[in-house]
Design a protein around this motif. Structure first.
Motif, PDB file in Angstrom:
ATOM      1  N   ILE A   1      15.326   5.547  -6.815  1.00 20.20           N
ATOM      2  CA  ILE A   1      13.969   5.482  -6.278  1.00 20.20           C
ATOM      3  C   ILE A   1      13.077   6.429  -7.070  1.00 20.20           C
ATOM      4  CG2 ILE A   1      12.511   5.935  -4.258  1.00 20.20           C
ATOM      5  CD1 ILE A   1      14.919   5.120  -2.495  1.00 20.20           C
ATOM      6  N   SER A   2      13.564   7.642  -7.335  1.00 21.43           N
ATOM      7  CA  SER A   2      12.815   8.685  -8.052  1.00 21.43           C
ATOM      8  C   SER A   2      11.334   8.645  -7.673  1.00 21.43           C
ATOM      9  CB  SER A   2      13.012   8.576  -9.573  1.00 21.43           C
ATOM     10  OG  SER A   2      12.854   7.273 -10.063  1.00 21.43           O
ATOM     11  N   PRO A   3      11.036   9.044  -6.438  1.00 20.66           N
ATOM     12  CA  PRO A   3       9.697   8.795  -5.880  1.00 20.66           C
ATOM     13  C   PRO A   3       8.575   9.650  -6.449  1.00 20.66           C
ATOM     14  CG  PRO A   3      10.997  10.106  -4.354  1.00 20.66           C
ATOM     15  CD  PRO A   3      11.917   9.705  -5.465  1.00 20.66           C
ATOM     16  N   PHE A   4       8.911  10.779  -7.083  1.00 23.34           N
ATOM     17  CA  PHE A   4       7.859  11.694  -7.516  1.00 23.34           C
ATOM     18  C   PHE A   4       7.552  11.533  -8.997  1.00 23.34           C
ATOM     19  CE2 PHE A   4      10.031  14.254  -4.052  1.00 23.34           C
ATOM     20  CZ  PHE A   4       9.171  13.799  -3.057  1.00 23.34           C
ATOM     21  N   ARG A   5       6.296  11.305  -9.297  1.00 25.31           N
ATOM     22  CA  ARG A   5       5.848  11.081 -10.668  1.00 25.31           C
ATOM     23  C   ARG A   5       6.190  12.274 -11.560  1.00 25.31           C
ATOM     24  NH1 ARG A   5       0.621   9.952  -9.415  1.00 25.31           N
ATOM     25  NH2 ARG A   5       1.219   7.866  -8.729  1.00 25.31           N
ATOM     26  N   SER A   6       6.025  13.474 -11.044  1.00 26.02           N
ATOM     27  CA  SER A   6       6.285  14.675 -11.850  1.00 26.02           C
ATOM     28  C   SER A   6       7.748  14.761 -12.255  1.00 26.02           C
ATOM     29  CB  SER A   6       5.872  15.933 -11.084  1.00 26.02           C
ATOM     30  OG  SER A   6       6.607  16.052  -9.875  1.00 26.02           O
ATOM     31  N   ASP A   7       8.653  14.335 -11.374  1.00 28.53           N
ATOM     32  CA  ASP A   7      10.083  14.352 -11.709  1.00 28.53           C
ATOM     33  C   ASP A   7      10.384  13.372 -12.834  1.00 28.53           C
ATOM     34  OD1 ASP A   7      10.385  16.172  -9.671  1.00 28.53           O
ATOM     35  OD2 ASP A   7      11.274  14.752  -8.257  1.00 28.53           O
ATOM     36  N   ARG A   8       9.800  12.190 -12.755  1.00 33.83           N
ATOM     37  CA  ARG A   8      10.029  11.194 -13.809  1.00 33.83           C
ATOM     38  C   ARG A   8       9.434  11.665 -15.131  1.00 33.83           C
ATOM     39  NH1 ARG A   8       8.148   7.744  -9.533  1.00 33.83           N
ATOM     40  NH2 ARG A   8       6.260   7.284 -10.725  1.00 33.83           N
ATOM     41  N   ASP A   9       8.290  12.328 -15.065  1.00 32.61           N
ATOM     42  CA  ASP A   9       7.667  12.851 -16.285  1.00 32.61           C
ATOM     43  C   ASP A   9       8.533  13.947 -16.919  1.00 32.61           C
ATOM     44  OD1 ASP A   9       5.546  11.129 -16.022  1.00 32.61           O
ATOM     45  OD2 ASP A   9       4.175  12.620 -15.171  1.00 32.61           O
TER      46      ASP A   9
ATOM     47  N   ARG B   1      15.757  15.938  -3.922  1.00 37.96           N
ATOM     48  CA  ARG B   1      15.372  14.744  -4.680  1.00 37.96           C
ATOM     49  C   ARG B   1      15.043  15.122  -6.124  1.00 37.96           C
ATOM     50  NH1 ARG B   1      13.702  10.165  -1.480  1.00 37.96           N
ATOM     51  NH2 ARG B   1      13.689  10.639   0.751  1.00 37.96           N
ATOM     52  N   THR B   2      14.322  16.233  -6.285  1.00 38.49           N
ATOM     53  CA  THR B   2      13.959  16.694  -7.621  1.00 38.49           C
ATOM     54  C   THR B   2      15.199  17.081  -8.424  1.00 38.49           C
ATOM     55  OG1 THR B   2      11.739  17.416  -6.983  1.00 38.49           O
ATOM     56  CG2 THR B   2      12.724  18.516  -8.892  1.00 38.49           C
ATOM     57  N   GLU B   3      16.121  17.804  -7.799  1.00 36.52           N
ATOM     58  CA  GLU B   3      17.351  18.203  -8.481  1.00 36.52           C
ATOM     59  C   GLU B   3      18.221  16.986  -8.809  1.00 36.52           C
ATOM     60  OE1 GLU B   3      20.475  20.530 -10.150  1.00 36.52           O
ATOM     61  OE2 GLU B   3      18.299  20.710  -9.981  1.00 36.52           O
ATOM     62  N   ASN B   4      18.246  16.014  -7.912  1.00 36.43           N
ATOM     63  CA  ASN B   4      18.972  14.769  -8.145  1.00 36.43           C
ATOM     64  C   ASN B   4      18.487  14.109  -9.439  1.00 36.43           C
ATOM     65  OD1 ASN B   4      20.724  12.502  -7.283  1.00 36.43           O
ATOM     66  ND2 ASN B   4      18.808  11.421  -6.936  1.00 36.43           N
ATOM     67  N   ILE B   5      17.173  13.998  -9.580  1.00 33.76           N
ATOM     68  CA  ILE B   5      16.603  13.347 -10.755  1.00 33.76           C
ATOM     69  C   ILE B   5      16.791  14.206 -12.004  1.00 33.76           C
ATOM     70  CG2 ILE B   5      14.456  12.481 -11.778  1.00 33.76           C
ATOM     71  CD1 ILE B   5      15.817  10.768  -9.496  1.00 33.76           C
ATOM     72  N   ARG B   6      16.685  15.523 -11.870  1.00 29.57           N
ATOM     73  CA  ARG B   6      16.901  16.408 -13.029  1.00 29.57           C
ATOM     74  C   ARG B   6      18.301  16.209 -13.600  1.00 29.57           C
ATOM     75  NH1 ARG B   6      19.308  20.650 -14.891  1.00 29.57           N
ATOM     76  NH2 ARG B   6      20.539  20.943 -13.007  1.00 29.57           N
TER      77      ARG B   6
END
Length: 199
Positions: free
Chosen positions: A107-115, A81-86
């Motif tokens: 969805i990008s569920p993790f706040r840290s990934d969006r930040d 999920r993190t790599e997807n958002i990166r």
């Protein structure tokens, strides 16, 4: 950190400012985040359609569509999920550099990934749009029958069921999709873009 060495960044002849001047509008990423079934893709596409009708350079990056191509090697573990958002963040940055208003529906569920994605952009270019819809409403809609499958244990690590969703703390725009029509949501987002002199 890049694994590649002996690489050099090449400055482009045509700049982002040049493209803004030619287009007659600025560029940004509208980062739609929210639970599955909240209306992210529907609203993102409706915004894109209205921008297109106004002659504004736009493009939609949709979560499911990206997983058919660029990110088809990724699953739904926390790492994936993190790599997807990166990856999406880097693609969105290229679109913004091209002078385009890009809407992303993930969805990008993790706040840290969006930040981390936000940190890629200049001030004001990353616009977090929280599609706020209660879980029970999303589950009642369940357009893809994903919640139903997750409840039966057929889908693991499903956001909102057995994987967390971390809601934005200070999104630029919040859309209560259980209270607004798609048209009202679109107008709220366009008003924000106008207030910030992006369009």
């Amino acid at each position: 950190m890049s694994k590649a060495s002996n690489i050099t960044w090449h400055a482009a002849t045509v700049t982002k400012a040049d493209r803004h001047s030619q287009n007659g509008h600025a560029s940004c990423v509208l980062w739609f985040t929210g639970l599955s079934g909240s209306g992210k893709s529907t609203i993102a596409n409706a915004v894109s359609g209205e921008l297109y009708r106004q002659g504004i350079s736009e493009y939609v990056l949709d979560g499911d569509n990206i997983r058919h191509g660029l990110n088809k090697d990724l699953g739904f573990s926390d790492y994936d999920r993190t790599e997807n958002i990166r990856r999406i963040g880097e693609v969105a940055k290229l679109f913004v550099d091209s002078g385009t208003i890009v809407t992303t529906a993930f969805i990008s569920p993790f706040r840290s990934d969006r930040d981390q994605v936000r940190a890629l952009f200049e001030e004001g270019e990353f616009i977090e749009v929280f599609i706020d819809c209660p879980l029970e409403q999303c589950e009642a809609r369940d357009p893809k029958k994903l919640y139903e499958k997750a409840r039966r244990g057929e889908i693991k690590d499903f956001t909102g069921i057995d994987s967390p969703y971390e809601a934005p703390e200070r999104p630029e725009v919040t859309i209560r999709s259980d209270q607004l029509s798609v048209e009202e949501a679109v107008q709220q987002i366009l008003q924000y873009l106008q207030e910030k002199n992006i369009i």
